[in-house]
Each structure stands twice: as C-alpha cells, then as structure tokens.
Design a protein around this motif. Structure first.
Motif, PDB file in Angstrom:
ATOM      1  N   ASP A 180      -5.833  -0.294   0.044  1.00 17.23           N
ATOM      2  CA  ASP A 180      -4.893   0.632  -0.579  1.00 17.23           C
ATOM      3  C   ASP A 180      -3.759   1.045   0.358  1.00 17.23           C
ATOM      4  OD1 ASP A 180      -6.409   0.707  -2.963  1.00 17.23           O
ATOM      5  OD2 ASP A 180      -7.767   2.181  -2.076  1.00 17.23           O
ATOM      6  N   TRP A 181      -3.735   0.504   1.559  1.00  8.81           N
ATOM      7  CA  TRP A 181      -2.666   0.868   2.490  1.00  8.81           C
ATOM      8  C   TRP A 181      -1.339   0.277   2.025  1.00  8.81           C
ATOM      9  CZ3 TRP A 181      -5.255  -0.266   7.922  1.00  8.81           C
ATOM     10  CH2 TRP A 181      -6.308   0.643   8.107  1.00  8.81           C
ATOM     11  N   PRO A 182      -0.217   0.934   2.344  1.00  8.22           N
ATOM     12  CA  PRO A 182       1.093   0.413   1.920  1.00  8.22           C
ATOM     13  C   PRO A 182       1.513  -0.795   2.732  1.00  8.22           C
ATOM     14  CG  PRO A 182       1.379   2.353   3.295  1.00  8.22           C
ATOM     15  CD  PRO A 182      -0.111   2.215   3.067  1.00  8.22           C
ATOM     16  N   ALA A 183       2.536  -1.476   2.229  1.00 11.45           N
ATOM     17  CA  ALA A 183       3.090  -2.639   2.931  1.00 11.45           C
ATOM     18  C   ALA A 183       3.991  -2.175   4.075  1.00 11.45           C
ATOM     19  CB  ALA A 183       3.881  -3.511   1.965  1.00 11.45           C
ATOM     20  N   ASP A 283      -2.000   4.174  17.391  1.00  9.52           N
ATOM     21  CA  ASP A 283      -1.091   4.896  16.500  1.00  9.52           C
ATOM     22  C   ASP A 283      -0.665   4.069  15.297  1.00  9.52           C
ATOM     23  OD1 ASP A 283      -1.104   7.139  18.102  1.00  9.52           O
ATOM     24  OD2 ASP A 283       0.695   6.553  19.220  1.00  9.52           O
ATOM     25  N   ASP A 284      -0.872   2.757  15.337  1.00 11.20           N
ATOM     26  CA  ASP A 284      -0.317   1.873  14.304  1.00 11.20           C
ATOM     27  C   ASP A 284      -1.299   0.721  14.091  1.00 11.20           C
ATOM     28  OD1 ASP A 284       1.151   0.010  12.801  1.00 11.20           O
ATOM     29  OD2 ASP A 284       3.042   0.644  13.688  1.00 11.20           O
ATOM     30  N   ILE A 285      -1.784   0.557  12.849  1.00 17.91           N
ATOM     31  CA  ILE A 285      -2.720  -0.517  12.513  1.00 17.91           C
ATOM     32  C   ILE A 285      -2.122  -1.348  11.394  1.00 17.91           C
ATOM     33  CG2 ILE A 285      -5.028  -1.111  11.688  1.00 17.91           C
ATOM     34  CD1 ILE A 285      -6.050   1.487  12.726  1.00 17.91           C
ATOM     35  N   LEU A 286      -2.196  -2.673  11.534  1.00 19.30           N
ATOM     36  CA  LEU A 286      -1.813  -3.600  10.468  1.00 19.30           C
ATOM     37  C   LEU A 286      -3.007  -4.488  10.139  1.00 19.30           C
ATOM     38  CD1 LEU A 286       0.376  -4.881   8.632  1.00 19.30           C
ATOM     39  CD2 LEU A 286       0.748  -6.542  10.460  1.00 19.30           C
ATOM     40  N   VAL A 287      -3.392  -4.527   8.863  1.00 15.67           N
ATOM     41  CA  VAL A 287      -4.436  -5.437   8.385  1.00 15.67           C
ATOM     42  C   VAL A 287      -3.721  -6.573   7.651  1.00 15.67           C
ATOM     43  CG1 VAL A 287      -6.396  -5.705   6.836  1.00 15.67           C
ATOM     44  CG2 VAL A 287      -6.187  -3.651   8.236  1.00 15.67           C
ATOM     45  N   ALA A 288      -3.805  -7.776   8.196  1.00 14.10           N
ATOM     46  CA  ALA A 288      -3.077  -8.927   7.649  1.00 14.10           C
ATOM     47  C   ALA A 288      -4.005  -9.941   7.009  1.00 14.10           C
ATOM     48  CB  ALA A 288      -2.245  -9.590   8.750  1.00 14.10           C
ATOM     49  N   VAL A 289      -5.199  -9.525   6.561  1.00 14.32           N
ATOM     50  CA  VAL A 289      -6.153 -10.452   5.939  1.00 14.32           C
ATOM     51  C   VAL A 289      -6.125 -10.248   4.432  1.00 14.32           C
ATOM     52  CG1 VAL A 289      -7.606 -10.488   7.983  1.00 14.32           C
ATOM     53  CG2 VAL A 289      -8.069  -8.830   6.193  1.00 14.32           C
ATOM     54  N   GLN A 290      -6.619 -11.242   3.697  1.00 12.25           N
ATOM     55  CA  GLN A 290      -6.589 -11.212   2.242  1.00 12.25           C
ATOM     56  C   GLN A 290      -7.959 -11.599   1.687  1.00 12.25           C
ATOM     57  OE1 GLN A 290      -3.683 -10.085   1.101  1.00 12.25           O
ATOM     58  NE2 GLN A 290      -2.706 -10.270   3.110  1.00 12.25           N
ATOM     59  N   GLY A 291      -8.149 -11.375   0.384  1.00  7.80           N
ATOM     60  CA  GLY A 291      -9.328 -11.850  -0.326  1.00  7.80           C
ATOM     61  C   GLY A 291     -10.636 -11.279   0.199  1.00  7.80           C
ATOM     62  N   GLY A 292     -11.608 -12.179   0.400  1.00  5.34           N
ATOM     63  CA  GLY A 292     -12.929 -11.741   0.838  1.00  5.34           C
ATOM     64  C   GLY A 292     -12.920 -11.101   2.201  1.00  5.34           C
ATOM     65  N   TRP A 293     -12.059 -11.577   3.117  1.00  8.15           N
ATOM     66  CA  TRP A 293     -12.007 -10.974   4.443  1.00  8.15           C
ATOM     67  C   TRP A 293     -11.513  -9.533   4.364  1.00  8.15           C
ATOM     68  CZ3 TRP A 293     -15.086 -13.489   7.140  1.00  8.15           C
ATOM     69  CH2 TRP A 293     -15.113 -14.877   7.200  1.00  8.15           C
ATOM     70  N   THR A 313      -0.497  -6.358   4.869  1.00  8.09           N
ATOM     71  CA  THR A 313       0.345  -7.334   4.190  1.00  8.09           C
ATOM     72  C   THR A 313      -0.255  -7.648   2.826  1.00  8.09           C
ATOM     73  OG1 THR A 313      -0.863  -9.147   5.231  1.00  8.09           O
ATOM     74  CG2 THR A 313       1.102  -8.339   6.363  1.00  8.09           C
ATOM     75  N   ARG A 314       0.578  -8.139   1.912  1.00  4.13           N
ATOM     76  CA  ARG A 314       0.090  -8.354   0.544  1.00  4.13           C
ATOM     77  C   ARG A 314       0.994  -9.312  -0.228  1.00  4.13           C
ATOM     78  NH1 ARG A 314      -0.683  -3.088  -1.707  1.00  4.13           N
ATOM     79  NH2 ARG A 314      -0.910  -2.407   0.428  1.00  4.13           N
ATOM     80  N   ASN A 315       0.614  -9.563  -1.497  1.00  2.00           N
ATOM     81  CA  ASN A 315       1.373 -10.333  -2.474  1.00  2.00           C
ATOM     82  C   ASN A 315       1.493 -11.805  -2.082  1.00  2.00           C
ATOM     83  OD1 ASN A 315       1.630  -7.902  -3.826  1.00  2.00           O
ATOM     84  ND2 ASN A 315       3.629  -7.473  -2.966  1.00  2.00           N
ATOM     85  N   THR A 316       2.686 -12.359  -2.083  1.00  2.00           N
ATOM     86  CA  THR A 316       2.877 -13.802  -1.895  1.00  2.00           C
ATOM     87  C   THR A 316       2.915 -14.152  -0.410  1.00  2.00           C
ATOM     88  OG1 THR A 316       5.291 -13.616  -1.858  1.00  2.00           O
ATOM     89  CG2 THR A 316       4.230 -13.838  -4.008  1.00  2.00           C
ATOM     90  N   PRO A 317       2.679 -15.449  -0.066  1.00  2.92           N
ATOM     91  CA  PRO A 317       2.791 -15.846   1.345  1.00  2.92           C
ATOM     92  C   PRO A 317       4.143 -15.511   1.954  1.00  2.92           C
ATOM     93  CG  PRO A 317       1.691 -17.565   0.092  1.00  2.92           C
ATOM     94  CD  PRO A 317       2.153 -16.548  -0.904  1.00  2.92           C
ATOM     95  N   LEU A 318       5.222 -15.652   1.183  1.00  7.90           N
ATOM     96  CA  LEU A 318       6.547 -15.330   1.709  1.00  7.90           C
ATOM     97  C   LEU A 318       6.647 -13.849   2.051  1.00  7.90           C
ATOM     98  CD1 LEU A 318       9.332 -16.526   2.334  1.00  7.90           C
ATOM     99  CD2 LEU A 318      10.018 -15.933   0.007  1.00  7.90           C
ATOM    100  N   GLN A 319       6.091 -12.994   1.193  1.00 10.81           N
ATOM    101  CA  GLN A 319       6.131 -11.557   1.468  1.00 10.81           C
ATOM    102  C   GLN A 319       5.213 -11.185   2.630  1.00 10.81           C
ATOM    103  OE1 GLN A 319       5.341 -10.222  -2.615  1.00 10.81           O
ATOM    104  NE2 GLN A 319       7.278  -9.143  -2.550  1.00 10.81           N
ATOM    105  N   GLU A 320       4.074 -11.879   2.752  1.00 11.54           N
ATOM    106  CA  GLU A 320       3.204 -11.609   3.891  1.00 11.54           C
ATOM    107  C   GLU A 320       3.945 -11.838   5.205  1.00 11.54           C
ATOM    108  OE1 GLU A 320      -0.897 -13.142   3.779  1.00 11.54           O
ATOM    109  OE2 GLU A 320      -0.451 -13.780   1.735  1.00 11.54           O
ATOM    110  N   LYS A 321       4.701 -12.934   5.279  1.00  9.58           N
ATOM    111  CA  LYS A 321       5.452 -13.212   6.503  1.00  9.58           C
ATOM    112  C   LYS A 321       6.543 -12.177   6.720  1.00  9.58           C
ATOM    113  CE  LYS A 321       4.615 -18.205   6.361  1.00  9.58           C
ATOM    114  NZ  LYS A 321       5.213 -19.553   6.320  1.00  9.58           N
ATOM    115  N   ALA A 322       7.224 -11.758   5.644  1.00 10.89           N
ATOM    116  CA  ALA A 322       8.263 -10.742   5.776  1.00 10.89           C
ATOM    117  C   ALA A 322       7.674  -9.408   6.222  1.00 10.89           C
ATOM    118  CB  ALA A 322       9.004 -10.580   4.448  1.00 10.89           C
TER     119      ALA A 322
END
Length: 438
Positions: A180-183, A283-293, A313-322
């Motif tokens: 539920d974290w934002p992008a 101070d800053d956490i990014l979760v960049a995994v998808q699906g079951g992980w 990160t979320r949505n399409t592969p292009l958005q994940e990279k952005a």
C-alpha cells in the motif's frame, strides 16, 4: 521492392499472417476447391461460388473462434487465481473459482454465479438480469449465498444479518503494508545514502539475457550513482533476505503459492531482516519487488523500521524503471547540498521551463556553435547571480546542453543545485539561505 501478391490458396501466405498450420491448410484448401470465378462470369455463378467457399471455411472459422474463446477463459481464470493466491482478491473472485471447480462453469457462468452469491451475502435483493427463473447460474449462486427469492421478507432478513448491531470504528493498521506504499516521486525530502534502503528480487536486481523479460538491472544503476554504495541494498529469494553485496546473481523466478506461504511463515526471514538493519538508522525505504515476493515482504514488514519515506515501485515495467530513477535522484551524497521539493514544469508549447522555490529555469534556444542553452533566474525576473555551493564554488546561471533529449535532466539538476546553494551579499560577508534546499 514491393510485397509479393497475396495468394489465398497458398498455405504459406496464411502462415505468414499468423494462422496456425492446420488452420492455414484448411483455409487454403477451401480457396483451392472454390477459387474466384473470372469477372466475366455471371453474377449468380460468382455469388454461388462465394457461398460455397464460405460454407467450406465454416468449420475452420468455428475452430478459430472456439480457440480464441478458450484462451480468453483461460486467461481470465488465471488472472483471478493469481489475485487469490497473492492475497488480494475482490469479494466475488473466490466465488468465481468455486463455481469453476465445484460446478464446472465456464467464465461467463462463473461470473454470473459469483454475482448472485455476492448479492445474497451482501444483503442485496435478487436481480438476475438474464432471467430464466431459479435455474440460472446467478440464481444458483444467490441460493448458495443464503438467498430465498420466494420469501417476501428475504431481503430484509439478510440485510439485518449483514448489518452490525453497533457501528464499530474501522480498524486502522498501525502502519500500511509495503503493497500500500505510494510510488516514488520528487516530493519527499532527500535523504543521505547511508540512511536509505532498497529491497529487490532477482528480477529487478540483475540483467537478464531474455529480451522478452524485465531487465531492470537496478543494482548496476545503484552502484553507478555517486555515494550510493553507502545504501543498504537487500535481495530477497528462496533463501530469504541477503545483502546485495553477498548475493550471487541468479535467474529470476516466480515463486509458487506454496513457496510464498512457507517463506511468509518462516521466522528466520524476520531475523535476517533484523540482522541486516542492526546498527543502521533508515529514513527512506524503497520496495522494488512484485507479485509473490511482495507478499513475502508484506509478511515480514514488522521488521522494517517505521521511517519518514516508505515507497514501492508498481504498474508496468516502464513505470517501475521510472520510479526507480526518481528514487535514485533523491539520494544525497556526503557533503552535498541539493534542493528538494516538487519541480513545476510549464507547457512545452510556450518554451520548456520549470520552477522550484524562487528559481525558474528556461530553455532559451540554440547555443553556439552547437547545443542548447538553458538559463536560471529568480521568480521576479532577475538573474540568479552570486550563488555558491557548499564548497564556496560560484554557480554559473547558464549551461549548454548537447541534445534536446537531455534538457529535462539538465534543467532539473541546475534547479536543485541553485535551490541548495547560498547567496553571497554584495560585501561578500553575509550569507542567507536561498530556496527550499538543505
């Protein structure tokens, strides 16, 4: 050279247009048996020949339609099953799978069954849009959910059962789960690399040789960023959480439902996370995994610190990279002072420009002998002169960019350098902070 003339009696031409070998052979055979008559033939004969060919092609057209329908149903059921397996189904989706497994319904009938059962369990009235009495999938699902359309007080009875006798306050978790974290964006405050953390899986961490697979290569991008070696990078896999510096590159896999459940219930994974975070302030956490992980990270999110910025990160592969690029850009190298905040971009039709705090940067046109010139000034129109960085080096209010494709990144960095700079007074002794920088 022009394309060869299409010959409908040649199976190879149908194969080149995406038909299966058996379908291509059947279509070509129909054209061989019933070719077009010459234009000089009587109209009635030409129409009869067309009808005969259509009749000969009807079985293959029916087979193509049936195969497309089977693929549609398979894809729809697979999507619903994946949502249920990852713990994020809508109320009706479990009923769709139940209708398929317990009653052997196809997709459309299973959806109607789920609509009826959900309506009964939610206390709604019986509304079968297809009609058909009590034998339709909707009516059967409605009955399985406890509904009795022949009872005059059925709707009121079920509505009373659903309604809570006392309105309880909604339960709010102490903090949201990573799903539920934002992008990532440019609004959060910058954090030094030593206080940042990123969680990856093999899919995002390393480059893959498969041209059809996601190729984030995030670890290489992270290591190429100045100062980012101080960040905590963690890779999750079937062995749990491992520091990226110790992880061995391996092929990306999609974990099965059993694997996700086993890893989510394993206490050792929470201990691994706690050991990786020991002695660090984040101070800053990014979760960049998808699906079951991502479901596994959710299960052990209690081991993550509650910090100022938590994103995924979320949505399409292009958005994940952005999203990952936006997160990288917010890192703060030791001894650097870079302005933070959301950059406001103007319409490109009026000339590309952007603003941050009291500064405005503009693309003023071509540079000589080549390139493009960008200049930065104050919001009131005055020039941004007299600014120095933290080392006391004067900042130039204009730059030359080699290509238009590099305008936005260059304008962004120029804005942030000035927003984190200091302006010297006329005497050169008094200093005052400028902009929203740190």
């Amino acid at each position: 050279m022009s394309d060869p003339v299409f010959d409908p009696a040649d199976p190879g031409h149908w194969l080149a247009r995406g038909r299966d070998p058996d379908h291509a052979a059947a279509i070509a055979a129909a054209w061989q048996d019933f070719p077009d008559l010459p234009p000089t033939a009587p109209l009635a004969d030409r129409m009869a020949r067309t009808r005969a060919r259509v009749a000969a092609m009807r079985p293959v057209n029916d087979a193509i339609r049936d195969r497309a329908e089977a693929e549609r149903q398979r894809g729809n059921f697979a999507f619903v099953a994946d949502r249920v397996a990852t713990g994020q189904p809508q109320p009706r989706e479990r009923h769709i799978l139940h209708a398929r497994d317990a009653r052997g319904y196809d997709w459309d009938a299973a959806v109607a069954y789920a609509d009826g059962r959900h309506a009964a369990e939610a206390g709604w009235p019986f509304r079968d849009r297809r009609g058909g009495g009590g034998t339709t999938p909707y009516a059967i699902g409605f009955a399985d959910g406890g509904g009795r359309p022949d009872d005059l007080f059925d709707t009121a009875r079920r509505a009373n059962l659903v309604a809570s006798p006392a309105v309880a306050p909604p339960s709010v978790p102490a903090r949201p789960l990573p799903r539920d974290w934002p992008a990532p964006g440019d609004r959060p405050r910058r954090a030094s690399w030593g206080r940042r953390m990123v969680i990856l899986s093999a899919r995002e961490a390393w480059r893959t040789g498969d041209p059809t697979a996601f190729d984030g290569d995030f670890l290489r991008r992270l290591r190429a960023t100045p100062g980012a070696d101080a960040a905590l990078a963690v890779v999750i896999g079937e062995t749990g959480f491992v520091a990226a510096a110790l992880a061995v590159p391996h092929r990306a896999t999609t974990p099965s439902t059993a694997t996700v459940a086993a890893l989510a219930a394993a206490p050792r994974l929470r201990a691994q996370l706690a050991a990786l975070l020991a002695g660090r302030e984040i101070d800053d956490i990014l979760v960049a995994v998808q699906g079951g992980w991502l479901a596994v990270v959710d299960a052990h999110a209690a081991a993550l610190p509650l910090c100022r910025t938590m994103e995924r990160t979320r949505n399409t592969p292009l958005q994940e990279k952005a999203h990952f690029v936006a997160w990288l850009a917010r890192g703060l190298a030791p001894g650097a002072s870079i302005g933070a905040g959301h950059i406001r971009w103007a319409k490109a039709a009026k000339g590309l420009s952007a603003a941050l705090g009291e500064f405005t940067v503009r693309h003023v046109g071509p540079a000589h002998p080549r390139g493009h010139r960008i200049e930065i000034g104050l919001a009131g129109g005055g020039p941004a002169t007299g600014y120095v960085d933290v080392a006391g080096v004067p900042l130039a209010p204009a730059e030359t960019v080699s290509a238009k494709a590099k305008l936005r990144p260059a304008m962004t960095m120029l804005l942030r350098r000035f927003a984190g700079a200091t302006r010297l007074a006329a005497g050169g002794t008094d200093r005052a902070p400028a902009g929203p920088g740190r």
